[in-house]
Each structure stands twice: as structure tokens, then as C-alpha cells.
Scaffold this motif. Structure first.
Motif, PDB file in Angstrom:
ATOM      1  N   ARG A   6       0.666  -1.216  -0.002  1.00  0.00           N
ATOM      2  CA  ARG A   6      -0.126  -0.041   0.060  1.00  0.00           C
ATOM      3  C   ARG A   6       0.869   1.339   0.085  1.00  0.00           C
ATOM      4  N   PRO A   7       0.410   2.255  -0.554  1.00  0.00           N
ATOM      5  CA  PRO A   7       1.361   3.428  -0.426  1.00  0.00           C
ATOM      6  C   PRO A   7       1.309   4.067   0.746  1.00  0.00           C
ATOM      7  N   ILE A   8       2.331   4.860   1.056  1.00  0.00           N
ATOM      8  CA  ILE A   8       2.321   5.385   2.443  1.00  0.00           C
ATOM      9  C   ILE A   8       1.141   6.239   2.757  1.00  0.00           C
ATOM     10  N   ILE A   9       0.533   7.029   2.052  1.00  0.00           N
ATOM     11  CA  ILE A   9      -0.588   7.505   2.491  1.00  0.00           C
ATOM     12  C   ILE A   9      -1.878   6.911   2.650  1.00  0.00           C
ATOM     13  N   GLU A  10      -2.127   5.432   2.261  1.00  0.00           N
ATOM     14  CA  GLU A  10      -2.966   4.564   2.540  1.00  0.00           C
ATOM     15  C   GLU A  10      -2.791   4.333   4.165  1.00  0.00           C
ATOM     16  N   TRP A  11      -1.676   3.781   4.367  1.00  0.00           N
ATOM     17  CA  TRP A  11      -1.534   3.436   5.723  1.00  0.00           C
ATOM     18  C   TRP A  11      -1.982   4.460   6.696  1.00  0.00           C
ATOM     19  N   ALA A  12      -1.672   5.783   6.476  1.00  0.00           N
ATOM     20  CA  ALA A  12      -1.981   7.017   7.292  1.00  0.00           C
ATOM     21  C   ALA A  12      -3.758   7.114   7.277  1.00  0.00           C
ATOM     22  N   VAL A  13      -3.979   6.965   6.045  1.00  0.00           N
ATOM     23  CA  VAL A  13      -5.643   7.141   6.092  1.00  0.00           C
ATOM     24  C   VAL A  13      -6.316   5.952   6.598  1.00  0.00           C
TER      25      VAL A  13
ATOM     26  N   LEU B 178       5.488   7.029   9.438  1.00  0.00           N
ATOM     27  CA  LEU B 178       4.633   6.076   9.538  1.00  0.00           C
ATOM     28  C   LEU B 178       4.889   5.246  10.842  1.00  0.00           C
ATOM     29  N   ILE B 179       3.626   4.754  11.405  1.00  0.00           N
ATOM     30  CA  ILE B 179       3.715   4.110  13.006  1.00  0.00           C
ATOM     31  C   ILE B 179       3.138   2.639  12.746  1.00  0.00           C
ATOM     32  N   LEU B 180       3.767   1.864  13.443  1.00  0.00           N
ATOM     33  CA  LEU B 180       3.103   0.447  13.575  1.00  0.00           C
ATOM     34  C   LEU B 180       2.844   0.382  15.202  1.00  0.00           C
ATOM     35  N   SER B 181       1.255   0.098  15.260  1.00  0.00           N
ATOM     36  CA  SER B 181       0.980  -0.085  16.814  1.00  0.00           C
ATOM     37  C   SER B 181      -0.320  -0.864  16.670  1.00  0.00           C
ATOM     38  N   LYS B 182      -0.523  -1.427  17.915  1.00  0.00           N
ATOM     39  CA  LYS B 182      -1.723  -1.937  18.090  1.00  0.00           C
ATOM     40  C   LYS B 182      -3.019  -1.006  17.952  1.00  0.00           C
TER      41      LYS B 182
END
Ligand code: UTP
Length: 289
Positions: free
Chosen positions: A36-43, A136-140
């Protein structure tokens, strides 16, 4: 209790110079982490946090970002013909993440200026989220949701996301000064953009996640230039310190600076390790290095 946070601003009008030449024609936010593009993870992070409207502040060359979230009838038709039902579901999910709006920042005058470009979307005394997608943040629990919790706890205070950094790196970041430690959050008494190591009030750096009260626009609209001759968001944060106040929290999660080459690769490796489909093979590849 104040209203819920329903809108998020995504400032994505920067030049992305650290990622040239890739960013010459492709916006940094469209580079992919996993599939996924970076922006999608944020959205996705915003949507999972209950945010309904996504406001992109872009340069005009970045309409491709909005396109990514639009329905693609042609592609869906082709996938249907090929009976790739799971893929249809996958691409359908993008335009269901929220309502999307676009505002143009005609010139990259700084992050503060970019946020200010979205001011017409907000009423007086309305709070909103700001998400910098390249952090970008990976978190529960989604990071911005953790900030919204503090916003609620402080009865509508503004909230800054924080990360501890080594003291010799403080001059790369916006850093906070705080006067009170509460459970899970700090009361902010000052902020400084990229301080000298000897002048840094703490080693708590500002990460690209904020809940801001719309009164910040009064300060941003003055257009005062700060570090690097840019209109810095950090410089206007102090205008939020009066009641209901400015707070900060070290959220749970791992942050990757996807605007840098190393952070981008690190994010891809971590998201890959977190992915059920490729996890095992990726671990083997890493072991063999
Ligand atoms: P960065 O500091 O990462 O700047 O901006 P940049 O231009 O994107 O990248 P480099 O440093 O040149 O490689 C932080 C965030 O603020 C946005 C960027 O798009 C990024 O999401 N931004 C920055 C704007 O939207 N407008 C600006 O004028 C400056």
C-alpha cells in the motif's frame, strides 16, 4: 465533553528532496510500504480512529494521491471478468475509508503554512487531527486514536505525539519543554524547532501526529517564518497553551521516517515481518544476508 474528532489534515505538499530522484515524478506518499502507498496506511490509521473526513493538502502535481482513493470502475470490471473477487474487495476498500477533500498549497512554504491552507474546513473552537504520512507508525492501537484519548481526558486539550530521541539527535527535531507529568501525558510549557543540543529543553521530539484546536490558525495566518525560513507548525503550537491547554504523549508504537531512505527500508522490513503472507520467507531472506 467537546465534540469528537471527525476531520484529519494530511499535509503532503512537500518536495520530498531526501527521496530524489524517485520523488521527481512520484509523490513521496505514493511510494509503497508492503502493498500500500504510504498515504493509505495513514488514512487507514485515521479511519480506524473514527475520523470521517480526510483533507489532503497537496501541490497540484499530486492529484494521483486522490485518484488512489477513488472508485476505479474499469479496473473492477476487468477483475470481475477475471473472477479475482478478493482483489475487487481489496480495491473497493479504499474509497470506503472516508470522505476525501483536497486543498492546494501553491508553494511549499513550510508545514505550518500547509496546515493553514486547510483552515476553511474548520469552525471556531473546533479540534482536528493532523497526520504526517511519512511518519509511519506500527502500533496495536492507532497512534492518532491514542492522542484522541488524551484529548478527551484533558477535556478538549490539544495533543502532540512524542518520541524519545538520543540527546545528540535533538537538533533534527521539534522538541518540547514540559511542566507537569500526568499519567500517560505531559503538560507542555514550551516547544522549540530543531534546537542546538546545548539548548534543548528535553529529548522528547515531536512526531507527525497532532490534535489541534482551530485557534492555531490565528497564529499561523500571521505567516511568521521560523527555522529554515519556513512557516513552522511548531512555532504556533505555543498559542494553544492557554485553556484547554497543550499536552503531549509518548504513544505506544514504532515510528518509521519514510521520508528517508533508511527509514523507508526499515518500515518495509517491519511491515513485511508483520504480514502473515510473507513473514516466514522474509525472515529467511534476512537470515541469509
Ligand atoms: P518534510 O520535512 O518531510 O519535507 O515535511 P518534505 O519536503 O516532504 O521532504 P524533504 O525534507 O524535502 O525530503 C513533513 C511533512 O510536511 C509536508 C510534507 O509533505 C510532509 O508530509 N509539507 C512540508 C507540506 O505539506 N508543505 C510544506 O511546505 C512543507
Amino acid at each position: 465533553m467537546k465534540h469528537s474528532i471527525s476531520k484529519a489534515v494530511f499535509p503532503i505538499a512537500g518536495l520530498g528532496t531526501r527521496f530524489l530522484p524517485a520523488t521527481k515524478s512520484v509523490p513521496k506518499e505514493m511510494l509503497t510500504i508492503l502493498d500500500r502507498p504510504i498515504i493509505e496506511w495513514a488514512v487507514i490509521e485515521a479511519s480506524k480512529s473514527g475520523i470521517e473526513e480526510m483533507i489532503f493538502v497537496t501541490s497540484s502535481r499530486k492529484n494521483i494521491v486522490l485518484e488512489h482513493f477513488e472508485k476505479s470502475e474499469m479496473l473492477e470490471l476487468n477483475l470481475k471478468k477475471k473472477k479475482k473477487i478478493d482483489k475487487i474487495k481489496l480495491i473497493e476498500s479504499q474509497n470506503q475509508l472516508g470522505k476525501f477533500s483536497l486543498v492546494i498549497q501553491d508553494e511549499p512554504k513550510g508545514l505550518g503554512h500547509a496546515v493553514c491552507c486547510a483552515s476553511n474546513f474548520f469552525n471556531e473552537d473546533q479540534s482536528f487531527a493532523v497526520i504526517l504520512p511519512d511518519d509511519l507508525i506500527l502500533s496495536k492501537t492507532p497512534a492518532i486514536k491514542q492522542l484522541i484519548e488524551i484529548y478527551k481526558k484533558t477535556n478538549g486539550g490539544s495533543v502532540i505525539g512524542l518520541e524519545k530521541v538520543p540527546v545528540n539527535k535533538v537538533s533534527n527535531y521539534g522538541v518540547i519543554e514540559y511542566k507537569k507529568k500526568n499519567k500517560n501525558f505531559l503538560t507542555v510549557s514550551g516547544v522549540v524547532e530543531k534546537p542546538k543540543k546545548s539548548e534543548a529543553p528535553s529529548n522528547l521530539s515531536i512526531v507527525g501526529r497532532y490534535i489541534l484546536n482551530s485557534k492555531i490558525f490565528q497564529s499561523l495566518k500571521l505567516g511568521k517564518k521560523g527555522f529554515g525560513n519556513e512557516i513552522q507548525l511548531t512555532d504556533s503550537l505555543v498559542s494553544l497553551m492557554d485553556s484547554p491547554g497543550l499536552y503531549a504523549t509518548e504513544f505506544d508504537g514504532k515510528r518509521f521516517d519514510c521520508g528517508s531512505k533508511l527509514g523507508f527500508i526499515e518500515a518495509n522490513v517491519n511491515f513485511g515481518i508483520n504480514d502473515n503472507e510473507i513473514n516466514k520467507n522474509l525472515r529467511q531472506i534476512i537470515k541469509k544476508l
